[in-house]
Design a protein around this motif. Structure first.
Motif, short mmCIF file in Angstrom:
data_model
loop_
_atom_site.label_atom_id
_atom_site.label_comp_id
_atom_site.label_asym_id
_atom_site.label_seq_id
_atom_site.Cartn_x
_atom_site.Cartn_y
_atom_site.Cartn_z
N PHE A 16 1.11 -1.31 -0.15
CA PHE A 16 -0.10 0.09 -0.04
C PHE A 16 0.77 1.05 -0.23
N LEU A 17 1.85 1.31 0.79
CA LEU A 17 2.74 2.30 0.85
C LEU A 17 3.54 2.14 -0.34
N VAL A 18 4.23 1.45 -0.52
CA VAL A 18 4.83 1.30 -2.04
C VAL A 18 4.01 2.32 -3.29
N ILE A 19 3.02 1.47 -3.35
CA ILE A 19 1.52 2.47 -4.50
C ILE A 19 1.72 4.27 -4.26
N THR A 20 0.98 3.79 -3.01
CA THR A 20 0.67 5.11 -3.32
C THR A 20 2.06 6.33 -3.01
N PHE A 21 3.74 5.79 -2.23
CA PHE A 21 4.14 6.91 -2.52
C PHE A 21 5.32 6.89 -3.89
N LEU A 22 5.18 6.04 -4.59
CA LEU A 22 5.60 6.10 -6.03
C LEU A 22 5.55 6.57 -6.92
N GLN A 23 3.49 5.97 -7.15
CA GLN A 23 3.24 6.61 -7.70
C GLN A 23 3.14 7.94 -7.53
N SER A 24 2.37 8.88 -6.77
CA SER A 24 2.77 10.11 -6.49
C SER A 24 4.46 10.63 -6.68
N GLY A 25 5.10 9.85 -6.48
CA GLY A 25 6.44 10.83 -6.38
C GLY A 25 6.85 10.48 -8.46
N ILE A 26 6.07 9.85 -9.09
CA ILE A 26 6.23 9.36 -10.55
C ILE A 26 5.46 10.85 -11.07
N ASP A 27 4.81 10.40 -10.35
CA ASP A 27 3.42 11.75 -11.11
C ASP A 27 4.50 13.40 -11.29
N ILE A 30 6.59 13.17 -13.98
CA ILE A 30 6.55 12.72 -15.29
C ILE A 30 5.31 14.83 -15.37
N ASP A 31 4.58 15.24 -14.10
CA ASP A 31 4.14 16.17 -14.51
C ASP A 31 4.69 17.37 -13.50
N TRP A 32 6.25 17.54 -13.66
CA TRP A 32 6.28 18.96 -12.94
C TRP A 32 5.52 19.75 -13.14
N VAL A 56 7.65 21.20 -3.30
CA VAL A 56 7.87 20.03 -4.20
C VAL A 56 8.36 19.16 -4.37
N GLY A 57 10.03 19.28 -4.02
CA GLY A 57 11.31 18.32 -4.49
C GLY A 57 11.64 17.80 -3.56
N ILE A 58 11.03 18.55 -2.40
CA ILE A 58 11.43 17.72 -0.95
C ILE A 58 10.49 16.74 -1.02
N ILE A 59 9.09 16.70 -1.67
CA ILE A 59 8.06 15.78 -0.48
C ILE A 59 8.46 15.41 -1.96
N LEU A 60 8.61 15.44 -3.15
CA LEU A 60 9.58 14.31 -4.01
C LEU A 60 10.36 13.84 -4.14
N ALA A 61 10.96 13.97 -2.68
CA ALA A 61 12.59 13.54 -2.51
C ALA A 61 12.04 12.07 -0.62
N THR A 62 11.51 12.94 -0.31
CA THR A 62 10.64 11.59 0.56
C THR A 62 10.05 10.09 0.39
N GLU A 63 8.69 10.80 -0.82
CA GLU A 63 7.95 10.03 -1.47
C GLU A 63 8.52 8.41 -2.13
N ILE A 64 9.82 9.24 -2.72
CA ILE A 64 10.51 8.43 -3.21
C ILE A 64 11.39 7.54 -2.83
N PHE A 65 11.68 8.43 -1.72
CA PHE A 65 12.24 7.55 -0.97
C PHE A 65 11.76 6.33 0.09
N ALA A 66 10.53 6.73 0.63
CA ALA A 66 9.81 5.82 1.16
C ALA A 66 9.11 5.06 0.48
N GLY A 67 9.37 5.16 -0.60
CA GLY A 67 8.52 4.07 -1.75
C GLY A 67 9.65 2.53 -1.66
N LEU A 68 10.58 3.48 -2.30
CA LEU A 68 11.98 2.40 -2.17
C LEU A 68 12.01 1.91 -1.45
#
Length: 132
Positions: A16-27, A30-32, A56-68
């Motif tokens: 659930f967390l992987v899907i939530t954060f990796l999808q959000s980070g990838i979005d 893709i649509d910066w 947004v850059g900070i949130i992006l980094a935390t989302e991707i790192f959390a998902g990974l």
């Protein structure tokens, strides 16, 4: 197979967390520009309005790192039966959600804040499981 069944709750919560954060980070990647444009408007009356790209850059980094970390945590549970990365992933997931909640409350977007609270429930439950 028995080992997987024994850890089903943990694995499903991590997925659930992987899907939530990796999808959000990838979005965000893709649509910066679209995300930045929308968020500048969303936060225009707050101090965050002036630092939206940085935020947004900070949130992006935390989302991707959390998902990974959660992804590695799944592998770690299945391969070694340990939970270090799963725990670190859920901690970072909770911190990320708190950052998002702070932003929504600051923008007085109470409906958005409620949505984040819904995501926080399984994240904090996962953290409880991993730290108990």
């Amino acid at each position: 197979m028995k080992f997987i069944l024994f850890n089903t709750t943990e694995i499903i919560l991590l997925l659930f967390l992987v899907i939530t954060f990796l999808q959000s980070g990838i979005d965000k990647v893709i649509d910066w520009n679209g995300n930045i444009s929308w968020l500048k408007e969303h936060f225009k009356s707050t101090f965050l309005g002036k630092i939206v790209p940085l935020s947004v850059g900070i949130i992006l980094a935390t989302e991707i790192f959390a998902g990974l970390l959660c992804t590695i945590g799944i592998i770690e549970i299945l391969a070694y039966g340990t939970r270090y990365f799963a725990t670190m992933g859920t901690v970072l997931s909770c911190v990320t959600l708190l950052l998002l909640l702070f932003g929504q409350r600051l923008a007085k977007d109470y409906e958005g804040a409620k949505t984040i609270a819904v995501y926080f429930i399984p994240a904090i439950f996962a953290l409880y499981i991993f730290t108990s």
